[in-house]
Design a protein around this motif. Structure first.
Motif, PDB file in Angstrom:
ATOM      1  N   LEU A 125      14.329  19.574   7.666  1.00  0.00           N
ATOM      2  CA  LEU A 125      15.395  19.548   8.688  1.00  0.00           C
ATOM      3  C   LEU A 125      15.696  20.908   9.640  1.00  0.00           C
ATOM      4  O   LEU A 125      15.982  20.815  10.704  1.00  0.00           O
ATOM      5  CB  LEU A 125      16.818  19.300   7.823  1.00  0.00           C
ATOM      6  N   PHE A 126      15.683  21.939   8.939  1.00  0.00           N
ATOM      7  CA  PHE A 126      15.834  23.294   9.814  1.00  0.00           C
ATOM      8  C   PHE A 126      14.713  23.530  10.483  1.00  0.00           C
ATOM      9  O   PHE A 126      14.811  23.859  11.698  1.00  0.00           O
ATOM     10  CB  PHE A 126      15.896  24.383   8.477  1.00  0.00           C
ATOM     11  N   GLU A 127      13.282  23.354  10.126  1.00  0.00           N
ATOM     12  CA  GLU A 127      12.181  23.342  10.954  1.00  0.00           C
ATOM     13  C   GLU A 127      12.233  22.574  12.025  1.00  0.00           C
ATOM     14  O   GLU A 127      11.932  22.835  13.284  1.00  0.00           O
ATOM     15  CB  GLU A 127      10.971  23.333  10.193  1.00  0.00           C
ATOM     16  N   GLY A 128      12.640  21.299  11.895  1.00  0.00           N
ATOM     17  CA  GLY A 128      12.732  20.221  12.993  1.00  0.00           C
ATOM     18  C   GLY A 128      13.778  20.717  13.849  1.00  0.00           C
ATOM     19  O   GLY A 128      13.402  20.766  15.249  1.00  0.00           O
ATOM     20  N   SER A 129      14.933  21.345  13.757  1.00  0.00           N
ATOM     21  CA  SER A 129      16.053  21.812  14.588  1.00  0.00           C
ATOM     22  C   SER A 129      15.218  22.959  15.271  1.00  0.00           C
ATOM     23  O   SER A 129      15.443  22.725  16.695  1.00  0.00           O
ATOM     24  CB  SER A 129      17.128  22.335  13.979  1.00  0.00           C
ATOM     25  N   SER A 130      14.558  23.666  14.902  1.00  0.00           N
ATOM     26  CA  SER A 130      13.892  24.768  15.598  1.00  0.00           C
ATOM     27  C   SER A 130      13.175  24.483  16.694  1.00  0.00           C
ATOM     28  O   SER A 130      12.771  24.738  17.618  1.00  0.00           O
ATOM     29  CB  SER A 130      13.495  25.673  14.703  1.00  0.00           C
ATOM     30  N   TRP A 131      12.105  23.502  16.136  1.00  0.00           N
ATOM     31  CA  TRP A 131      11.017  22.864  16.711  1.00  0.00           C
ATOM     32  C   TRP A 131      11.563  21.902  18.215  1.00  0.00           C
ATOM     33  O   TRP A 131      11.137  22.135  19.150  1.00  0.00           O
ATOM     34  CB  TRP A 131      10.425  21.698  16.159  1.00  0.00           C
ATOM     35  N   LEU A 132      12.755  21.569  17.810  1.00  0.00           N
ATOM     36  CA  LEU A 132      13.401  20.670  19.037  1.00  0.00           C
ATOM     37  C   LEU A 132      14.015  21.712  20.173  1.00  0.00           C
ATOM     38  O   LEU A 132      13.699  21.315  21.299  1.00  0.00           O
ATOM     39  CB  LEU A 132      14.655  19.724  18.401  1.00  0.00           C
ATOM     40  N   VAL A 133      14.403  22.815  19.698  1.00  0.00           N
ATOM     41  CA  VAL A 133      14.737  23.864  20.635  1.00  0.00           C
ATOM     42  C   VAL A 133      13.716  24.321  21.481  1.00  0.00           C
ATOM     43  O   VAL A 133      13.827  24.471  22.643  1.00  0.00           O
ATOM     44  CB  VAL A 133      15.757  24.859  19.963  1.00  0.00           C
ATOM     45  N   ALA A 134      12.626  24.596  20.654  1.00  0.00           N
ATOM     46  CA  ALA A 134      11.425  24.950  21.624  1.00  0.00           C
ATOM     47  C   ALA A 134      10.995  24.058  22.185  1.00  0.00           C
ATOM     48  O   ALA A 134      10.500  24.339  23.365  1.00  0.00           O
ATOM     49  CB  ALA A 134      10.480  25.401  20.416  1.00  0.00           C
ATOM     50  N   LEU A 135      10.741  22.827  21.832  1.00  0.00           N
ATOM     51  CA  LEU A 135      10.381  21.632  22.706  1.00  0.00           C
ATOM     52  C   LEU A 135      11.224  21.425  23.843  1.00  0.00           C
ATOM     53  O   LEU A 135      10.591  21.240  25.098  1.00  0.00           O
ATOM     54  CB  LEU A 135      10.289  20.314  21.747  1.00  0.00           C
ATOM     55  N   ARG A 136      12.342  21.620  23.946  1.00  0.00           N
ATOM     56  CA  ARG A 136      13.305  21.381  24.870  1.00  0.00           C
ATOM     57  C   ARG A 136      13.073  22.591  26.202  1.00  0.00           C
ATOM     58  O   ARG A 136      12.816  22.278  27.169  1.00  0.00           O
ATOM     59  CB  ARG A 136      14.915  21.637  24.475  1.00  0.00           C
ATOM     60  N   GLU A 137      12.865  23.614  25.437  1.00  0.00           N
ATOM     61  CA  GLU A 137      12.775  24.953  26.559  1.00  0.00           C
ATOM     62  C   GLU A 137      11.189  24.547  27.325  1.00  0.00           C
ATOM     63  O   GLU A 137      11.205  24.903  28.471  1.00  0.00           O
ATOM     64  CB  GLU A 137      12.758  26.221  25.783  1.00  0.00           C
ATOM     65  N   PHE A 138      10.326  24.381  26.200  1.00  0.00           N
ATOM     66  CA  PHE A 138       8.820  24.153  26.779  1.00  0.00           C
ATOM     67  C   PHE A 138       8.853  23.056  28.103  1.00  0.00           C
ATOM     68  O   PHE A 138       8.121  23.049  28.955  1.00  0.00           O
ATOM     69  CB  PHE A 138       8.090  23.883  25.684  1.00  0.00           C
TER      70      PHE A 138
END
Length: 320
Positions: A125-138
């Motif tokens: 859950l936590f890694e997925g949240s961080s991954w979504l932030v990075a994906l949105r920026e990319f």
């Protein structure tokens, strides 16, 4: 500056998540004796340190030019991105491989497996949240006509895609850890927990090799995008004193720091002061319209000479 704030937001999100997850995983590994969980804890700890190194690299890269570094310190970010890739390989993949081999040779049954499953679920859950932030920026950085791999290869900002790849590897690693722990429990084969650690090592190793390859290219020096080069040439060609803008050589010193060398054929009747005034006009316009061009060098050159030198460079590249 907007790009820098977006990159830092991605790194801060990853730092917070990875630190909390690392501590939780180590606690779970201590109570359950799971090799895969210990490997995951090391992985998250390495990711936490890597986020700190990327922030340090961004801080160092932002320093102004000085006597010893007249073109600035932009490549500090590329250097630390390369170090991050090496750490993922040496610490993340290396420790996971070691743990996996040890637990295959001397298997120990996993106790309190339920704790591992809870931790893995929270971590996902936590890694997925961080991954979504990075994906949105990319996504904001890539153009609509680019594929994902092409966007990474053409990107000049490693801070965002490094976090994105690390988080992607983390999500895959969590899936492998879950598979290893559950298989070891259901089949009564504790060796499979060690196999899970080796699977995590393979994922981290592949990620590290890819990141190192991309960082190496940026560290050696990559040109600006064709769109940027065309715009520089268009601005130069629009000046009345320029007979022909032959071409431009560019290199990125940082995500938003580009050094450009212009080959220009000036009008024949111009005097030296008039050529100097033209160069000053070009510098002023580029600074206004393309602030990412931090240094401009202009070489008065005939079209024929430029074409000959470009051909010589192309021939040397083919031989290499």
């Amino acid at each position: 500056m907007a790009g820098h704030s977006g990159s830092k937001k991605v790194i801060y999100a990853a730092l917070a998540g990875n630190l909390a997850i690392a501590l939780t995983k180590f606690a779970a590994a201590f109570f359950t004796g799971s090799s895969a969980m210990l490997s995951e804890g090391v992985h998250s700890l390495v990711d936490t340190g890597n986020g700190g190194l990327l922030l340090y690299g961004m801080h160092r890269a932002a320093r102004p030019a000085d006597r010893t570094h007249p073109l600035g310190h932009g490549r500090e970010l590329y250097f630390w991105s390369f170090i991050v890739a090496l750490l993922v390989f040496a610490l993340g993949a290396g420790v996971s491989l070691y743990e996996g081999i040890v637990h295959i040779m001397a298997p120990e049954p996993v106790v309190n497996a339920k704790v591992n499953y809870i931790v893995l679920g929270l971590s996902f859950l936590f890694e997925g949240s961080s991954w979504l932030v990075a994906l949105r920026e990319f996504r904001q950085q890539k153009t609509s006509n680019q594929g994902w791999l092409q966007a990474v290869q053409s990107s000049k900002d490693p801070s965002v895609y490094t976090v994105l790849f690390e988080d992607s590897a983390a999500l895959l690693g969590l899936t492998v850890a879950f598979a290893g722990i559950s298989a070891a429990q259901m089949l009564q084969m504790p060796e499979l927990d060690g196999v899970g650690s080796i699977g995590i090592a393979i994922i981290l190793g592949a990620t590290a090799i890819f990141l190192a390859r991309e960082s190496k290219g940026l560290l050696i020096g990559e040109p600006a995008s064709p769109d940027v080069q065309e715009k520089v040439l268009a601005i130069a060609q629009a000046d009345a004193a320029v007979q022909r803008a032959n071409g431009v050589l560019t290199v990125h010193l940082g995500p938003r720091q580009i050094v450009a060398g212009l080959s220009i054929e000036f009008e024949d009747h111009l005097t030296a002061p008039e050529i100097e005034a033209c160069v000053e006009r070009l510098e002023a316009r580029l600074k206004d319209e393309m602030p990412e061009i931090t240094r401009l060098f202009v070489k008065p050159q005939t079209t024929g000479t430029w074409q000959q030198r470009r051909k010589a460079i192309a021939d040397a590249s083919e031989e290499g």
